[in-house]
Design an enzyme around this catalytic site. Structure first.
Site, PDB file in Angstrom:
ATOM      1  N   ASP A  12      19.006   1.887   3.317  1.00 35.40           N
ATOM      2  CA  ASP A  12      18.475   2.834   4.305  1.00 35.40           C
ATOM      3  C   ASP A  12      18.335   2.279   5.720  1.00 35.40           C
ATOM      4  O   ASP A  12      17.257   1.875   6.153  1.00 35.40           O
ATOM      5  CB  ASP A  12      17.122   3.357   3.829  1.00 35.40           C
ATOM      6  CG  ASP A  12      17.261   4.519   2.867  1.00 35.40           C
ATOM      7  OD1 ASP A  12      17.925   5.510   3.214  1.00 35.40           O
ATOM      8  OD2 ASP A  12      16.694   4.448   1.757  1.00 35.40           O
ATOM      9  N   GLU A  43      22.045   7.121   5.935  1.00 32.45           N
ATOM     10  CA  GLU A  43      21.677   8.523   6.185  1.00 32.45           C
ATOM     11  C   GLU A  43      20.594   8.676   7.258  1.00 32.45           C
ATOM     12  O   GLU A  43      20.381   9.772   7.760  1.00 32.45           O
ATOM     13  CB  GLU A  43      21.210   9.183   4.887  1.00 32.45           C
ATOM     14  CG  GLU A  43      19.971   8.588   4.292  1.00 32.45           C
ATOM     15  CD  GLU A  43      18.926   9.638   3.938  1.00 32.45           C
ATOM     16  OE1 GLU A  43      19.253  10.829   3.886  1.00 32.45           O
ATOM     17  OE2 GLU A  43      17.772   9.241   3.742  1.00 32.45           O
ATOM     18  N   ASN A  44      19.918   7.579   7.620  1.00 35.05           N
ATOM     19  CA  ASN A  44      18.889   7.627   8.670  1.00 35.05           C
ATOM     20  C   ASN A  44      19.304   6.865   9.926  1.00 35.05           C
ATOM     21  O   ASN A  44      18.461   6.552  10.768  1.00 35.05           O
ATOM     22  CB  ASN A  44      17.574   7.033   8.162  1.00 35.05           C
ATOM     23  CG  ASN A  44      16.962   7.817   7.028  1.00 35.05           C
ATOM     24  OD1 ASN A  44      16.719   7.272   5.951  1.00 35.05           O
ATOM     25  ND2 ASN A  44      16.708   9.094   7.234  1.00 35.05           N
ATOM     26  N   HIS A  72      19.451  13.392   4.294  1.00 37.93           N
ATOM     27  CA  HIS A  72      19.706  13.570   5.730  1.00 37.93           C
ATOM     28  C   HIS A  72      21.190  13.460   6.091  1.00 37.93           C
ATOM     29  O   HIS A  72      21.537  13.478   7.278  1.00 37.93           O
ATOM     30  CB  HIS A  72      18.895  12.559   6.546  1.00 37.93           C
ATOM     31  CG  HIS A  72      17.419  12.798   6.505  1.00 37.93           C
ATOM     32  ND1 HIS A  72      16.838  13.987   6.928  1.00 37.93           N
ATOM     33  CD2 HIS A  72      16.402  12.011   6.079  1.00 37.93           C
ATOM     34  CE1 HIS A  72      15.523  13.909   6.767  1.00 37.93           C
ATOM     35  NE2 HIS A  72      15.237  12.728   6.242  1.00 37.93           N
ATOM     36  N   HIS A 183      12.051   4.106   1.390  1.00 34.01           N
ATOM     37  CA  HIS A 183      11.973   3.073   2.432  1.00 34.01           C
ATOM     38  C   HIS A 183      10.992   1.959   2.098  1.00 34.01           C
ATOM     39  O   HIS A 183      10.714   1.100   2.939  1.00 34.01           O
ATOM     40  CB  HIS A 183      11.611   3.675   3.803  1.00 34.01           C
ATOM     41  CG  HIS A 183      12.665   4.553   4.376  1.00 34.01           C
ATOM     42  ND1 HIS A 183      12.716   4.893   5.714  1.00 34.01           N
ATOM     43  CD2 HIS A 183      13.725   5.174   3.802  1.00 34.01           C
ATOM     44  CE1 HIS A 183      13.746   5.695   5.936  1.00 34.01           C
ATOM     45  NE2 HIS A 183      14.375   5.877   4.774  1.00 34.01           N
TER      46      HIS A 183
END
Length: 270
Positions: A12, A43-44, A72, A183
């Site tokens: 992440d 994705e972040n 996301h 996370h």
């Protein structure tokens, strides 16, 4: 006997802070572990939600082989047309048919005759009610295993129980199940009885002077006031979270799973 397959997973990536850290610090980490195959969840990576084509190129420039996603992945619509063309850029496969992108792929491992399947799935507990990840995995594995038994799964989910249930269900059918999304790195890396390496959540690559990557004050106000707050990414105390794995290429079983956090946390007061 073929040499052990070494995989490094970067978890992440959050915003520009995470990207800058990777571009600076990942090359020596890559040299230390000498992975044969590198996977990164991004994705972040663009402003904390979604990603763009420029970020994809930056990750390929540091030798990332495959990029995975999560809830996301579809936040930035400009990436949609590109998602249709790049088979190394994955998003959760169990989004309904008709969405852009690929949910799995089979890729050559450099400097070998091996192939590895990478499958990206998303859980449904406390997340959008998309298609069932279990039956989706069965469908994908039927196709992947026509070419290789080496399979890495990025299971992007909120609930620990859902990730663990998935790993038990597919123990021995895949080489590794690594969880993403929360996370927060968990301390439960292990190898299941039939040889599947497992970690509930690999954490994040980005600012830890934060609430899961977000500005602390913004996040606190969200919970205190119970109302939406402007989305703001933090930018201090950047760390990389990842997972290093060694896989037996003949049995496809995991031989080693080792969480990596760099720099490590200081667990003793100064």
């Amino acid at each position: 006997m073929a040499k052990t397959l070494k995989i490094f997973f970067i978890s992440d990536i959050v915003g520009e802070s995470g990207l800058n850290l990777l571009e600076t610090m990942f090359p020596p980490i890559r040299e230390k572990y000498s992975p044969d195959f590198i996977i990164a969840n991004a994705e972040n990576s663009h402003e904390g939600r979604g990603l763009n084509r420029s970020i994809v190129k930056r990750l390929y420039d540091i030798d990332v082989d495959v990029i995975t996603g999560g809830n996301h992945s579809f936040d930035k619509w400009k990436i949609f047309s590109y998602m249709k063309t790049d088979e190394k850029l994955l998003r959760p496969m169990n989004y309904p048919k008709g969405n852009a992108g690929y949910g799995y792929g089979i890729y050559p491992v450099k400097n070998s005759d091996l192939k590895i399947g990478v499958l990206n799935l998303q859980g449904r507990t406390f997340l959008p009610q998309i298609d069932d990840p279990f039956s989706t995995a069965e469908w994908a594995l039927e196709r992947i295993k026509k070419e290789t038994d080496l399979v890495f799964v990025d299971f992007h989910a909120e609930a620990t129980a859902e990730k663990m249930a998935f790993a038990w269900e597919f123990d021995g059918q895949v080489s590794a199940v690594v969880g993403t999304h929360t996370h927060v790195p968990t301390n439960d890396a292990r190898i299941f009885p039939q040889g599947t390496g497992y970690l509930t959540d690999a954490g994040m690559t980005g600012p830890f002077d934060s609430v899961i990557g977000m500005d602390k004050k913004t996040s606190i106000n969200r919970f205190r006031l119970g109302t939406p707050q402007r989305y703001k990414i933090a930018d201090k105390d950047n760390r990389m979270c990842g997972v290093y794995l060694e896989i037996d290429p003949e049995s496809a079983k995991c031989l080693l799973i080792e969480p990596v956090i760099f720099p490590e946390f200081n667990n003793r007061a100064n």
